[in-house]
Design a protein around this motif. Structure first.
Motif, short mmCIF file in Angstrom:
data_model
loop_
_atom_site.label_atom_id
_atom_site.label_comp_id
_atom_site.label_asym_id
_atom_site.label_seq_id
_atom_site.Cartn_x
_atom_site.Cartn_y
_atom_site.Cartn_z
N LEU A 107 50.95 -35.85 16.11
CA LEU A 107 51.68 -35.34 16.90
C LEU A 107 52.64 -36.91 17.37
N LYS A 111 55.94 -36.69 15.71
CA LYS A 111 57.99 -35.69 16.70
C LYS A 111 58.88 -37.14 17.36
N ILE A 116 56.30 -30.94 21.86
CA ILE A 116 54.72 -30.30 21.36
C ILE A 116 54.76 -29.50 22.65
N ASP A 225 52.87 -26.44 18.59
CA ASP A 225 51.83 -27.20 17.19
C ASP A 225 50.83 -26.50 17.34
N LYS A 253 53.90 -23.24 14.32
CA LYS A 253 54.61 -24.02 12.93
C LYS A 253 54.30 -24.55 11.64
N GLY A 256 50.20 -25.94 11.65
CA GLY A 256 50.08 -26.36 12.87
C GLY A 256 48.54 -26.01 13.33
#
Length: 287
Positions: A107, A111, A116, A225, A253, A256
């Protein structure tokens, strides 16, 4: 009440089957809890104290009282009593290790500016969201050049009483003993007195605690997430499990990750997730 009258009352707490079914149906309606037909003993042991305090001679009397709109506090006490389950720090270990070693690096790479978001559903007295936040702290400390991480943990529970305790972040000796290492205790807790440990603000600040009944809409929570919904679906009927899992999927998401309890499965929502093996354990990725 004296101990004698206490034991005298417990001896009389034989649950009438019609009254038990009425109580069971009402509990399922307000909290989604599916008690099953053979849980009279569980009910009598968990609510005996409440029946004594509120001077209810029978389960029928108690059910009548909790159905009244004016008895909101009593209704909450009954729900609290029936949903209180043991909770541990870093329960089952593998979800937290997979979160730390696989999901956080993944993540963080994906990102750039986006926050997050993690949801701890049915967080009880807070051990799960605080465990997750401790893992985040450890991850940040282990990454060269990383001083913070735009990450938010939303922790929800049906019980306003346990949420209040969770928000305070204070634990006694017995609560601390379950799954927390000496090193983590020293690093992430203050000790205001000999029998109390308080979660440090660095761990607390990324968590927000909110009341939520899993039977109600999740729309206002936003998208996540990662979702931890562990050891709570076991209380629900197969239909409600499927409904909750479908709506959890809607709150995730794409791609996820969902963690369930070690004895829980997707209950009819298999087409919404793919299974990923953590070795040990599994996690589910939203399709």
């Amino acid at each position: 009440m004296t101990a004698n009258s206490d034991s005298h009352h417990s001896a009389r707490l034989q649950l009438d089957s019609r009254e038990f079914n009425d109580f069971r149906d009402y509990l399922q309606k307000i909290a989604g809890i599916d008690l099953g037909h053979n849980k009279q003993y569980l009910v009598s042991t968990r609510i005996r104290r409440i029946m004594i305090d509120y001077q209810c001679e029978t389960l029928g009397e108690l059910t009548t009282k909790i159905k009244s709109p004016v008895n909101k506090e009593l209704r909450q006490k009954v729900v609290d009593a029936m949903t209180t389950n043991e909770t541990f720090w870093f329960r089952d270990l593998y979800p937290f290790e997979y979160f730390r070693n696989t999901l956080l690096p993944e993540l963080t790479q994906n990102k750039t500016n986006n926050r997050i978001r993690i949801w701890s559903a049915a967080c009880s007295s807070g051990q799960e969201p605080y465990s997750l936040s401790i893992v985040v702290e450890e991850f940040i400390r282990s990454q060269l050049g990383l001083s913070s991480l735009p990450l938010e943990i939303v922790a929800t529970d049906l019980s306003s009483k346990v949420l209040e305790n969770a928000r305070n972040g204070e634990y006694d000796r017995l609560s601390i003993a379950r799954g927390l290492s000496e090193q983590r205790l020293k690093t992430y807790f203050d000790q205001p007195d000999t029998d109390t440990w308080r979660v440090k603000n660095t761990v607390k600040q990324r968590i927000s605690f909110k009341p939520l009944n899993l039977q109600e809409s999740f729309v206002l929570l936003g998208r996540f997430d990662i979702v931890f919904c562990r050891n709570v679906l076991i209380y629900f009927s197969p239909e409600l499990k499927k409904d909750i899992l479908t709506r959890i999927h809607g709150a995730m998401k794409p791609g996820g990750y969902l963690f369930l309890g070690s004895s829980e499965s997707l209950s009819g929502a298999n087409d919404l997730f793919e299974m990923v093996h953590c070795n040990p354990g599994v996690v589910y990725r939203a399709i």
